[in-house]
Design a protein around this motif. Structure first.
Motif, PDB file in Angstrom:
ATOM      1  N   ASP A 163      -4.925  87.084 -17.935  1.00  0.00           N
ATOM      2  CA  ASP A 163      -5.542  86.284 -18.089  1.00  0.00           C
ATOM      3  C   ASP A 163      -6.576  85.751 -17.493  1.00  0.00           C
ATOM      4  N   VAL A 164      -6.640  84.802 -16.440  1.00  0.00           N
ATOM      5  CA  VAL A 164      -7.015  84.364 -16.053  1.00  0.00           C
ATOM      6  C   VAL A 164      -8.362  85.045 -15.102  1.00  0.00           C
ATOM      7  N   LEU A 165      -7.810  86.359 -14.758  1.00  0.00           N
ATOM      8  CA  LEU A 165      -8.948  87.334 -14.441  1.00  0.00           C
ATOM      9  C   LEU A 165      -9.448  87.757 -15.787  1.00  0.00           C
ATOM     10  N   ILE A 166      -8.896  87.823 -16.859  1.00  0.00           N
ATOM     11  CA  ILE A 166     -10.183  88.964 -18.121  1.00  0.00           C
ATOM     12  C   ILE A 166     -10.809  88.156 -19.019  1.00  0.00           C
ATOM     13  N   ARG A 167     -10.465  86.229 -18.599  1.00  0.00           N
ATOM     14  CA  ARG A 167     -11.324  85.958 -19.407  1.00  0.00           C
ATOM     15  C   ARG A 167     -12.511  85.654 -18.268  1.00  0.00           C
ATOM     16  N   ASN A 168     -12.567  86.049 -17.089  1.00  0.00           N
ATOM     17  CA  ASN A 168     -13.397  86.010 -16.188  1.00  0.00           C
ATOM     18  C   ASN A 168     -14.367  86.975 -15.637  1.00  0.00           C
ATOM     19  N   PRO A 169     -14.379  88.121 -16.725  1.00  0.00           N
ATOM     20  CA  PRO A 169     -14.936  89.386 -16.618  1.00  0.00           C
ATOM     21  C   PRO A 169     -16.339  89.985 -15.577  1.00  0.00           C
ATOM     22  N   GLY A 170     -16.442  90.796 -14.484  1.00  0.00           N
ATOM     23  CA  GLY A 170     -16.687  91.021 -13.091  1.00  0.00           C
ATOM     24  C   GLY A 170     -17.048  89.741 -12.413  1.00  0.00           C
ATOM     25  N   ARG A 171     -16.438  88.603 -12.462  1.00  0.00           N
ATOM     26  CA  ARG A 171     -17.628  87.489 -11.567  1.00  0.00           C
ATOM     27  C   ARG A 171     -15.343  87.587 -10.818  1.00  0.00           C
ATOM     28  N   LEU A 172     -16.347  87.081  -9.592  1.00  0.00           N
ATOM     29  CA  LEU A 172     -15.331  86.993  -8.525  1.00  0.00           C
ATOM     30  C   LEU A 172     -14.689  85.740  -8.576  1.00  0.00           C
ATOM     31  N   VAL A 173     -13.096  86.048  -9.367  1.00  0.00           N
ATOM     32  CA  VAL A 173     -12.590  84.047  -9.181  1.00  0.00           C
ATOM     33  C   VAL A 173     -11.824  84.272  -7.804  1.00  0.00           C
ATOM     34  N   SER A 174     -12.333  83.433  -7.603  1.00  0.00           N
ATOM     35  CA  SER A 174     -11.433  82.889  -5.629  1.00  0.00           C
ATOM     36  C   SER A 174      -9.994  82.680  -5.474  1.00  0.00           C
ATOM     37  N   GLN A 175      -9.421  82.761  -4.490  1.00  0.00           N
ATOM     38  CA  GLN A 175      -7.723  82.459  -4.171  1.00  0.00           C
ATOM     39  C   GLN A 175      -7.228  81.295  -4.651  1.00  0.00           C
ATOM     40  N   VAL A 176      -7.929  80.454  -4.194  1.00  0.00           N
ATOM     41  CA  VAL A 176      -7.882  79.114  -4.813  1.00  0.00           C
ATOM     42  C   VAL A 176      -8.079  78.414  -5.974  1.00  0.00           C
ATOM     43  N   GLN A 177      -8.419  79.393  -6.865  1.00  0.00           N
ATOM     44  CA  GLN A 177      -8.782  78.942  -8.575  1.00  0.00           C
ATOM     45  C   GLN A 177      -7.401  79.189  -9.212  1.00  0.00           C
ATOM     46  N   LEU A 178      -7.640  80.623  -8.733  1.00  0.00           N
ATOM     47  CA  LEU A 178      -5.920  81.389  -9.580  1.00  0.00           C
ATOM     48  C   LEU A 178      -5.164  80.804  -9.030  1.00  0.00           C
ATOM     49  N   LEU A 179      -4.259  80.470  -8.026  1.00  0.00           N
ATOM     50  CA  LEU A 179      -3.537  79.953  -7.557  1.00  0.00           C
ATOM     51  C   LEU A 179      -3.351  78.059  -8.191  1.00  0.00           C
ATOM     52  N   GLN A 180      -4.487  78.026  -8.417  1.00  0.00           N
ATOM     53  CA  GLN A 180      -4.380  76.393  -8.912  1.00  0.00           C
ATOM     54  C   GLN A 180      -4.093  76.833 -10.244  1.00  0.00           C
ATOM     55  N   GLU A 181      -4.747  77.474 -11.187  1.00  0.00           N
ATOM     56  CA  GLU A 181      -5.048  77.949 -12.198  1.00  0.00           C
ATOM     57  C   GLU A 181      -3.532  78.252 -13.315  1.00  0.00           C
ATOM     58  N   VAL A 182      -2.798  79.426 -12.328  1.00  0.00           N
ATOM     59  CA  VAL A 182      -1.143  79.605 -12.511  1.00  0.00           C
ATOM     60  C   VAL A 182      -0.777  79.079 -11.519  1.00  0.00           C
ATOM     61  N   TRP A 183      -0.771  78.753 -10.506  1.00  0.00           N
ATOM     62  CA  TRP A 183       0.747  77.609 -10.338  1.00  0.00           C
ATOM     63  C   TRP A 183       0.613  76.501  -9.809  1.00  0.00           C
ATOM     64  N   GLY A 184      -0.523  75.983  -9.856  1.00  0.00           N
ATOM     65  CA  GLY A 184      -0.970  73.787  -9.379  1.00  0.00           C
ATOM     66  C   GLY A 184      -1.286  73.871  -8.382  1.00  0.00           C
ATOM     67  N   PRO A 185      -2.032  72.469  -8.435  1.00  0.00           N
ATOM     68  CA  PRO A 185      -2.653  72.319  -6.780  1.00  0.00           C
ATOM     69  C   PRO A 185      -1.824  72.238  -5.763  1.00  0.00           C
ATOM     70  N   SER A 186      -0.303  72.175  -5.971  1.00  0.00           N
ATOM     71  CA  SER A 186       0.233  71.964  -4.193  1.00  0.00           C
ATOM     72  C   SER A 186       0.341  74.010  -4.099  1.00  0.00           C
ATOM     73  N   TYR A 187       0.361  74.765  -4.369  1.00  0.00           N
ATOM     74  CA  TYR A 187      -0.211  76.150  -4.283  1.00  0.00           C
ATOM     75  C   TYR A 187      -0.917  76.745  -4.033  1.00  0.00           C
ATOM     76  N   ARG A 188      -2.169  75.932  -3.450  1.00  0.00           N
ATOM     77  CA  ARG A 188      -3.384  76.369  -3.011  1.00  0.00           C
ATOM     78  C   ARG A 188      -3.462  77.519  -1.773  1.00  0.00           C
TER      79      ARG A 188
END
Length: 227
Positions: A163-188
């Motif tokens: 869902d996070v990737l599809i809502r940002n089509p064509g845009r590079l989503v960083s590892q940190v952003q994905l980890l924070q959004e999907v798992w939370g700040p402690s998983y950066r």
């Protein structure tokens, strides 16, 4: 006409960018420092911004963070900073792309055009609830994925990542952003989580998981969804 704000403190480079952009029918505003950039962005509402990080009055990252409080247009960082962690920091702060100096003007302009196209795609995607590729279809509202006429069963974590990737089509989503959004700040720093779950998504959605067409890895930086 597309308006571009160039934020750069090297007058010769500003002049070269201004000439090349105007030759391609862009309207151009220029700022030699961060304060002027913020003022011009508020006054003229550019369609895209080229932003240097090494500005005389403030760090370009602070300018970027300030802009992202109220503006969503593409921001391409153009900087002499080459370190991977600095690139990731800029992407996490809201940059759409990162170009290191020195650069080829044709490549920069191509990246600019791509960023502007992606911004238009994002706007369209926000209006759509169905996203279709040649391999699978995603219903964002119903939280369902279909492939080959059948439902694809995703775990909640797999769905959230997709869902996070599809809502940002064509845009590079960083590892940190994905980890924070999907798992939370402690998983950066838990990048192994991303490798495992992206591999699972590719097995379920890609025709050739070893050579994915839609769920793309940008090594050391993040992931990108392409239709």
């Amino acid at each position: 006409m597309t308006r571009v704000l160039v934020v750069e403190d090297e007058p010769q480079l500003v002049r070269a960018l201004e000439i090349n952009l105007k030759a391609r029918r862009y309207e151009v505003d220029t700022a030699l420092d961060g304060a002027t950039a913020l003022r011009l962005a508020a006054a003229h509402h550019p369609d895209a911004i080229l932003l240097d990080l090494g500005l005389p009055d403030m760090d370009g990252l602070d300018v970027l963070r300030n802009l992202r409080r109220w503006i969503r247009v593409p921001v391409l960082v153009v900087s002499a900073r080459h370190a991977s962690d600095e690139k990731i920091e800029a992407l996490d702060a809201g940059a759409d792309d990162y170009v290191t100096k020195p650069f080829a003007i044709d490549e920069l302009l191509a990246r600019l055009r791509a960023a502007i196209r992606r911004a238009a795609t994002v706007t369209t995607a926000e209006e759509e609830v169905i996203v279709t590729t040649d391999e699978f279809t995603v219903d964002l509202a119903a939280k369902k994925v279909h492939r080959g006429g059948h439902d694809v069963r995703l775990t909640p974590t797999e769905w959230h990542l997709l869902d996070v990737l599809i809502r940002n089509p064509g845009r590079l989503v960083s590892q940190v952003q994905l980890l924070q959004e999907v798992w939370g700040p402690s998983y950066r720093t838990q990048t192994n989580y991303l490798r495992v779950y992206m591999a699972q998504l590719r097995r379920k959605l890609e025709a050739n998981p070893a050579h994915p067409r839609h769920l793309i890895t940008e090594p050391g930086m993040g992931y990108r969804f392409e239709k």
